[in-house]
Design a protein around this motif. Structure first.
Motif, short mmCIF file in Angstrom:
data_model
loop_
_atom_site.label_atom_id
_atom_site.label_comp_id
_atom_site.label_asym_id
_atom_site.label_seq_id
_atom_site.Cartn_x
_atom_site.Cartn_y
_atom_site.Cartn_z
N ASN A 1 33.84 60.22 58.14
CA ASN A 1 34.46 61.53 58.29
C ASN A 1 35.96 61.44 58.15
O ASN A 1 36.72 61.88 59.02
N GLU A 2 36.39 60.85 57.07
CA GLU A 2 37.85 60.78 56.86
C GLU A 2 38.21 60.99 55.41
O GLU A 2 37.42 60.73 54.50
N LEU A 3 39.44 61.45 55.24
CA LEU A 3 39.97 61.74 53.92
C LEU A 3 40.81 60.54 53.47
O LEU A 3 41.70 60.10 54.20
N ILE A 4 40.52 60.03 52.28
CA ILE A 4 41.26 58.88 51.78
C ILE A 4 42.19 59.39 50.67
O ILE A 4 41.72 60.00 49.71
N ALA A 5 43.49 59.13 50.86
CA ALA A 5 44.43 59.68 49.89
C ALA A 5 45.40 58.61 49.42
O ALA A 5 45.76 57.70 50.17
N ASP A 6 45.83 58.73 48.18
CA ASP A 6 46.83 57.86 47.58
C ASP A 6 48.17 58.07 48.32
O ASP A 6 48.41 59.15 48.85
N ILE B 1 38.83 67.20 45.88
CA ILE B 1 38.37 66.33 46.96
C ILE B 1 37.03 65.77 46.49
O ILE B 1 36.08 66.53 46.26
N LEU B 2 36.99 64.46 46.27
CA LEU B 2 35.79 63.82 45.71
C LEU B 2 34.94 63.28 46.84
O LEU B 2 35.45 62.57 47.73
N ASP C 1 35.18 60.57 52.82
CA ASP C 1 34.16 59.59 53.21
C ASP C 1 33.24 60.24 54.24
O ASP C 1 33.65 60.48 55.39
N PRO C 2 31.98 60.53 53.85
CA PRO C 2 31.08 61.24 54.77
C PRO C 2 30.56 60.38 55.91
O PRO C 2 30.00 60.89 56.88
#
Ligand code: 13P
Ligand code: SF4
Length: 367
Positions: free
Chosen positions: A207-212, A223-224, A203-204
């Motif tokens: 600034n965080e990574l969202i993971a299952d 990484i989408l 998420d730009p």
């Protein structure tokens, strides 16, 4: 105000006051007058009133190829959106000028990734995954993003060659950062056999990574970027459920900018070129629901009266930014060229163009 806004010039009243017939006649006359000096590529999503004057029509990949091939025309009047005209400018010679008839013809998806955000993401992601990532960008991105990708060993891709390009990417590194369309990325990755839990979303904004919950750092293959097309997100699974219930014999084909859920529930998916070819090759009397931009769907309905074609979403509108290129702006662009006062030119900074070209040429190895 951005540089983009400052360069924008608005359509003079005289073109707004001309009738449709006057505009048509003027476009024919100017095209004839400018002859080989002029080349007009037109994307399939353009309006009928404009696409009728295109010298070449195509999907994003085809238009990038024809722009690279045409080194003769002095002026390229691009009937499409800003990122496509930038790509044409990167691929044409220094003595050629690319014009976008209306500078407001942007792309909301391309605007979802800027260089600052991408550099920040790269810093954070390489801290997590090390030197294992290759950045890949959909051509629906700014020249800055294409240049970033070129500088970091990656390439551009389009919806026509996304699968081949991802196969190439995985020969370079273990992981892919896919910009800026999460849906095309997810759809293509899944098609290649990557399970959803091995994909994370960056998420730009936050600034965080969202993971299952089943995801692990070690497992992550993709990484989408959290971007999307505001047109294609309007096709939803409830439209498909309704159609399946009421008309089970109607086939559904959608663009891969639609969500993963929509693509999974459809019969087929592909670029605008693939959608056109599928309808052309379909038997007379066949029934179709299409999930893509409305100007193209309407053209397919008009060109194939022997087939029963509808939009997957009955309330669908055309892409607003594609639609900004209309006949008055088109005639204005040609008139300015004929009068030697070229307007609305697209000129990518040389350094950026050099790196972006590296990314585009890596893609051209696979067409
Ligand atoms: P293609 O024509 O490459 O399928 O792309 C669709 C699109 O959204 C262009 O903006
Ligand atoms: Fe951009 Fe979507 Fe319009 Fe294509 S259809 S130009 S991706 S907003």
């Amino acid at each position: 105000m951005s540089l983009f806004d400052l360069q924008e010039k608005t359509l003079p009243n005289k073109y707004k006051e001309m009738t449709n017939d006057e505009l048509q006649d003027k476009a024919v006359q100017l095209k004839l007058e400018l002859g080989d000096q002029l080349f007009i590529p037109g994307h399939h999503y353009q309006k009928e009133e404009v696409i009728q004057f295109a010298d070449a029509t195509g999907d994003s990949l085809q238009l990038a190829i024809v722009s690279a091939q045409n080194q003769e025309a002095k002026y390229v009047v691009f009937c499409g959106v800003h990122f496509m005209a930038e790509t044409a400018d990167i691929l044409t010679g220094n003595d050629q000028t690319v014009v976008l008839p209306d500078m407001r013809a942007g792309c909301s998806m391309a605007d979802m990734a800027n260089l600052k955000q991408t550099e920040k993401a790269w810093e954070e992601l390489t801290a997590i995954y090390g030197d294992t990532i290759v950045p890949m960008t959909y051509v629906n991105s700014t020249a800055d993003i294409k240049a970033f990708v070129g500088r970091h060993g990656g390439a551009t891709l389009t919806s026509s060659n996304a699968r081949k390009m991802l196969e190439w990417a995985y020969e370079q590194k273990k992981r892919v950062l896919f910009l800026p369309d999460q849906h095309l990325g997810r759809n293509t990755g899944y098609d290649l056999g990557i399970p959803l839990h091995e994909m994370t979303v960056w998420d730009p904004i936050k600034n965080e990574l969202i993971a299952d919950e089943n995801n692990t750092v070690e497992d992550t293959k993709m990484i989408l970027w959290r971007g999307h097309c505001s047109v294609h997100e309007n096709f939803r699974t409830e439209h498909i459920a309704e159609l399946r219930e009421n008309e089970p014999d109607r086939k559904i084909i959608v663009h891969p900018e639609c969500t993963w859920e929509v693509v999974q529930k459809s019969d087929d998916s592909g670029s605008t070129k693939k959608i056109i070819e599928t309808i052309e090759n379909a038997p007379s009397g066949s029934k179709w629901a299409i999930g893509t931009e409305m100007n193209l769907v309407n053209r397919l309905i008009k060109n194939h009266p022997d087939k029963d074609i509808v939009s997957l979403n009955k309330e669908m509108c055309p892409c607003l930014t594609m639609n900004r290129i209309d006949l008055p702006h088109f005639v204005w662009a040609l008139d300015c060229i004929a009068n030697g006062e070229v307007n609305n030119t697209i000129s990518v900074n040389e350094e950026i163009a050099k790196d972006a070209k590296v990314a585009i040429e890596r893609m051209f190895q696979f067409v």
